[in-house]
Design an enzyme around this catalytic site. Structure first.
Site, PDB file in Angstrom:
ATOM      1  N   PRO A   1       3.426  -0.962  -2.666  1.00 24.87           N
ATOM      2  CA  PRO A   1       2.977  -1.893  -1.620  1.00 24.87           C
ATOM      3  C   PRO A   1       4.121  -2.368  -0.721  1.00 24.87           C
ATOM      4  O   PRO A   1       3.953  -2.443   0.495  1.00 24.87           O
ATOM      5  CB  PRO A   1       2.375  -3.066  -2.401  1.00 24.87           C
ATOM      6  CG  PRO A   1       2.036  -2.518  -3.740  1.00 24.87           C
ATOM      7  CD  PRO A   1       3.070  -1.468  -4.011  1.00 24.87           C
ATOM      8  N   CYS A   2       5.265  -2.659  -1.305  1.00 23.77           N
ATOM      9  CA  CYS A   2       6.392  -3.153  -0.500  1.00 23.77           C
ATOM     10  C   CYS A   2       6.918  -2.067   0.437  1.00 23.77           C
ATOM     11  O   CYS A   2       7.294  -2.336   1.574  1.00 23.77           O
ATOM     12  CB  CYS A   2       7.503  -3.676  -1.398  1.00 23.77           C
ATOM     13  SG  CYS A   2       6.966  -5.082  -2.403  1.00 23.77           S
ATOM     14  N   SER A   3       6.917  -0.840  -0.044  1.00 17.06           N
ATOM     15  CA  SER A   3       7.405   0.274   0.767  1.00 17.06           C
ATOM     16  C   SER A   3       6.430   0.656   1.867  1.00 17.06           C
ATOM     17  O   SER A   3       6.802   1.384   2.790  1.00 17.06           O
ATOM     18  CB  SER A   3       7.708   1.481  -0.124  1.00 17.06           C
ATOM     19  OG  SER A   3       8.827   1.191  -0.949  1.00 17.06           O
TER      20      SER A   3
END
Length: 156
Positions: free
Chosen positions: A44-46
């Site tokens: 999700p962060c990437s």
């Protein structure tokens, strides 16, 4: 927890940029964005952070002078992540390896079951002259709804 109208606390000595022991100083004037993420290299962060990299010029056109991505990871992981996602970008990737900054802003949560320790909630704070003018926090760490760059751009 910080809220609209709150002052952003001074960066602790453990909030590093680019290399170990290189403490960042967050601006006390101007308008900037802090993007808090649970962890570098997580799916999700990437997928969340590239929107801020790709739209940096649009953010600047709306008066944003800087974007700071804060991850509760060591500086080596954060630098490798920036190399992968934002090589040559003006977006600042900050290592909050001890989670001190994240605790100071009151946006930490227990992620020990998946990520091994306390991490940052996913949030975006728009800060002007040291005060939070807009704060969006996801209700679940994997979500990218209220913190999506398009939502933030439309609010500026």
């Amino acid at each position: 927890m910080i809220s609209v109208g709150s002052s952003i606390p001074a960066a602790p000595a453990s909030l590093w940029v680019e290399k170990d022991n290189n403490t960042v100083s967050l601006p006390s004037s101007g308008k900037y964005i802090i993007v808090g993420v649970p962890g570098a290299f997580t799916p999700p962060c990437s997928s969340h952070v590239p929107g801020y990299v790709e739209n940096y010029d649009k953010l600047q056109a709306k008066g944003i002078s800087a974007v700071y991505v804060v991850a509760v990871n060591d500086i080596f992981v954060v630098n490798a992540w920036k190399e992968q996602l934002a090589k040559g970008s003006s977006v600042h990737f900050l290592s909050d390896s001890k989670g001190e900054f994240t605790r100071l802003v009151g946006l930490d949560f227990d992620a020990s079951g998946l990520l091994g320790n306390a991490r940052s909630q996913r949030y975006v704070a728009v800060v002007e002259d040291g005060k939070v003018t807009n704060l969006q926090v996801e209700n679940e760490a994997p979500n990218i709804t209220v913190t999506h760059v398009d939502k933030i751009l439309s609010s500026l």
